[in-house]
Write a protein that holds these residues in place. Structure first.
Motif, short mmCIF file in Angstrom:
data_model
loop_
_atom_site.label_atom_id
_atom_site.label_comp_id
_atom_site.label_asym_id
_atom_site.label_seq_id
_atom_site.Cartn_x
_atom_site.Cartn_y
_atom_site.Cartn_z
N CYS A 4 0.99 -1.36 0.04
CA CYS A 4 0.38 0.26 -0.11
C CYS A 4 0.96 1.33 -0.12
O CYS A 4 1.67 1.36 -1.08
CB CYS A 4 -0.89 -0.02 1.06
SG CYS A 4 -0.54 0.15 2.53
N ASP A 5 0.91 2.17 1.18
CA ASP A 5 1.68 3.13 0.79
C ASP A 5 2.96 3.20 1.65
O ASP A 5 3.77 4.25 2.42
CB ASP A 5 0.83 4.46 1.03
CG ASP A 5 -0.04 4.18 3.12
OD1 ASP A 5 0.00 3.94 3.17
OD2 ASP A 5 -0.16 5.29 3.72
N HIS A 16 -3.36 -0.87 3.51
CA HIS A 16 -4.66 -0.52 3.66
C HIS A 16 -5.85 -1.06 3.14
O HIS A 16 -5.64 -1.21 1.53
CB HIS A 16 -4.09 0.91 3.02
CG HIS A 16 -4.27 2.15 3.94
ND1 HIS A 16 -4.89 2.20 4.55
CD2 HIS A 16 -3.26 2.77 3.29
CE1 HIS A 16 -4.03 3.98 5.57
NE2 HIS A 16 -2.88 3.53 5.02
N ASP A 26 -8.95 6.04 -2.28
CA ASP A 26 -7.81 5.65 -1.76
C ASP A 26 -6.69 4.88 -2.68
O ASP A 26 -7.16 3.89 -3.06
CB ASP A 26 -7.24 5.16 -0.18
CG ASP A 26 -6.39 5.03 -0.31
OD1 ASP A 26 -5.00 5.54 -0.43
OD2 ASP A 26 -5.74 4.60 1.15
N CYS A 85 -3.87 4.32 -2.66
CA CYS A 85 -2.62 3.83 -2.32
C CYS A 85 -3.48 2.02 -1.73
O CYS A 85 -2.27 1.51 -1.58
CB CYS A 85 -2.35 4.23 -1.67
SG CYS A 85 -1.30 5.85 -2.56
N SER A 86 -4.75 2.45 -2.18
CA SER A 86 -5.45 0.97 -1.08
C SER A 86 -4.93 0.24 -1.71
O SER A 86 -5.01 -0.42 -2.73
CB SER A 86 -6.80 1.32 -0.32
OG SER A 86 -7.23 1.81 -2.17
N ASP A 116 -11.11 1.03 5.48
CA ASP A 116 -11.21 2.47 5.62
C ASP A 116 -13.20 2.08 5.38
O ASP A 116 -13.69 1.18 4.90
CB ASP A 116 -11.20 2.77 4.50
CG ASP A 116 -11.19 4.59 4.87
OD1 ASP A 116 -12.37 5.24 4.52
OD2 ASP A 116 -9.98 5.30 4.62
N HIS A 129 -10.38 8.20 7.42
CA HIS A 129 -9.29 9.28 6.15
C HIS A 129 -10.62 10.06 6.00
O HIS A 129 -10.19 11.27 5.31
CB HIS A 129 -8.70 7.95 5.85
CG HIS A 129 -7.58 7.18 6.63
ND1 HIS A 129 -8.41 5.96 6.18
CD2 HIS A 129 -6.06 8.12 6.69
CE1 HIS A 129 -7.57 5.33 6.80
NE2 HIS A 129 -6.28 5.94 7.63
N ALA A 163 -10.06 14.08 2.23
CA ALA A 163 -9.24 13.56 3.40
C ALA A 163 -8.63 14.15 4.04
O ALA A 163 -9.39 15.56 3.59
CB ALA A 163 -7.79 12.79 2.36
N TYR A 221 -4.48 14.10 4.49
CA TYR A 221 -3.76 14.20 3.34
C TYR A 221 -2.65 15.80 3.17
O TYR A 221 -1.30 15.04 3.12
CB TYR A 221 -4.06 15.46 1.99
CG TYR A 221 -4.59 13.14 1.28
CD1 TYR A 221 -4.40 12.51 2.31
CD2 TYR A 221 -4.92 13.14 -0.01
CE1 TYR A 221 -4.72 11.22 0.90
CE2 TYR A 221 -5.60 12.60 -0.68
CZ TYR A 221 -5.82 11.17 -0.20
OH TYR A 221 -5.71 9.54 -0.96
#
Length: 273
Positions: free
Chosen positions: A12-13, A38, A45, A47-48, A81, A100, A111, A114
């Motif tokens: 993810c991130d 995530h 998102d 990055c999820s 989330d 988030h 968000a 961020y």
């Protein structure tokens, strides 16, 4: 027990691989490590995990468990989330549920974490400068975790205050703000959720103390809530960032124990050992 259940990796991130994080946990004397990438929350998102990365994530964590299980207990978790997929999959040992993103009056979702600039812009533009309206939108979403039976842990309770160091956005002790947060806490305690003392914003230089802020942590303690300590790790050097501070904050709030994940589920572990 030295344990972290809020750990992000390259799926993810996070910055590091599962292997690198496991080796760091061993070097730092951890008893167990839980991964919590995530979960699917696209398109909000990016990055999820998507389906492909989720499958690879599960495989990588379980493979590490096989190789390192005699030296470190490894748990497979997920950070769910509220806008994303519900993770009731029995493959996961635990679920962290987090907010988030919040709805703004024009129907969009934005968000809260961020950047300081985007948070201030959202408060000014979408909530007409009314911080309490912003906080109400956040805590109304957070309350929904109480109705998520798969959720074990409430992620970073007051994430909306990520950029409030020095009370840059709003006083932490404003009674009207505290009422909103405490109302959500009451519902989450009634649902038997665990609250994390989360040091993630400390490791990234945004806060000098963990989530939740001391007044809310004390409220959790006096109302019978349960806690665990996590680092919300996104880089292996921060795997145990601020753990001593978090333990001291817990003791100062009146806690004698934290919850840790074991083969018997979540059980209390003394803060005074």
């Amino acid at each position: 027990m030295k344990q972290n259940l809020h750990t992000h990796c390259q799926f993810c991130d996070g910055k590091d691989t599962v292997e690198e994080l496991v080796r760091t946990a061993l070097d730092k004397g951890f008893d167990s490590l839980g991964f919590s990438s995530h979960g699917y929350a696209h398109p909000l998102d990016a990055c999820s995990l998507n389906d492909e990365r989720e499958a690879a994530y599960i495989y990588s964590v379980l493979e590490a468990r096989t190789r390192y299980g005699d030296r470190l207990k490894i748990w497979l978790g997920i950070e769910e989330d509220l806008t994303g997929r519900i993770y009731a999959d029995p493959a996961f040992d635990y679920v962290i549920a987090s907010v988030h993103f919040i709805p703004v009056p024009d129907g969009q979702w934005k968000a809260v974490d961020y950047s300081p600039e985007l948070t201030r812009e959202m408060i000014q533009t979408d909530f007409q400068g009314d911080f309490l309206a912003y906080a109400r939108a956040y805590y109304n979403e957070l309350k929904k975790i109480a109705h998520r039976p798969e959720a074990d842990i409430v992620g970073h309770l007051d994430l909306l205050m990520k950029y409030n160091e020095g009370e840059a956005l709003h006083p932490f002790d404003d009674p009207a703000y505290l009422d909103l947060a405490m109302e959500a806490i009451d519902e989450l305690i009634a649902a038997d959720k665990i609250f994390e003392i989360n040091t993630g914003a400390m490791s990234r230089g945004y806060r000098s103390e963990p989530y939740p802020q001391a007044l809310l942590l004390k409220y959790i303690q006096t109302h019978g809530g349960k806690i665990c300590i996590t680092s919300d790790c996104h880089a292996r050097d921060n795997l145990d960032c601020g753990f001593d501070i978090a333990r001291n904050r817990a003791k100062a709030a009146g806690f004698d124990q934290v919850m840790v994940l074991t083969e018997q589920g979540f059980v209390p572990d003394s803060l005074w050992d």
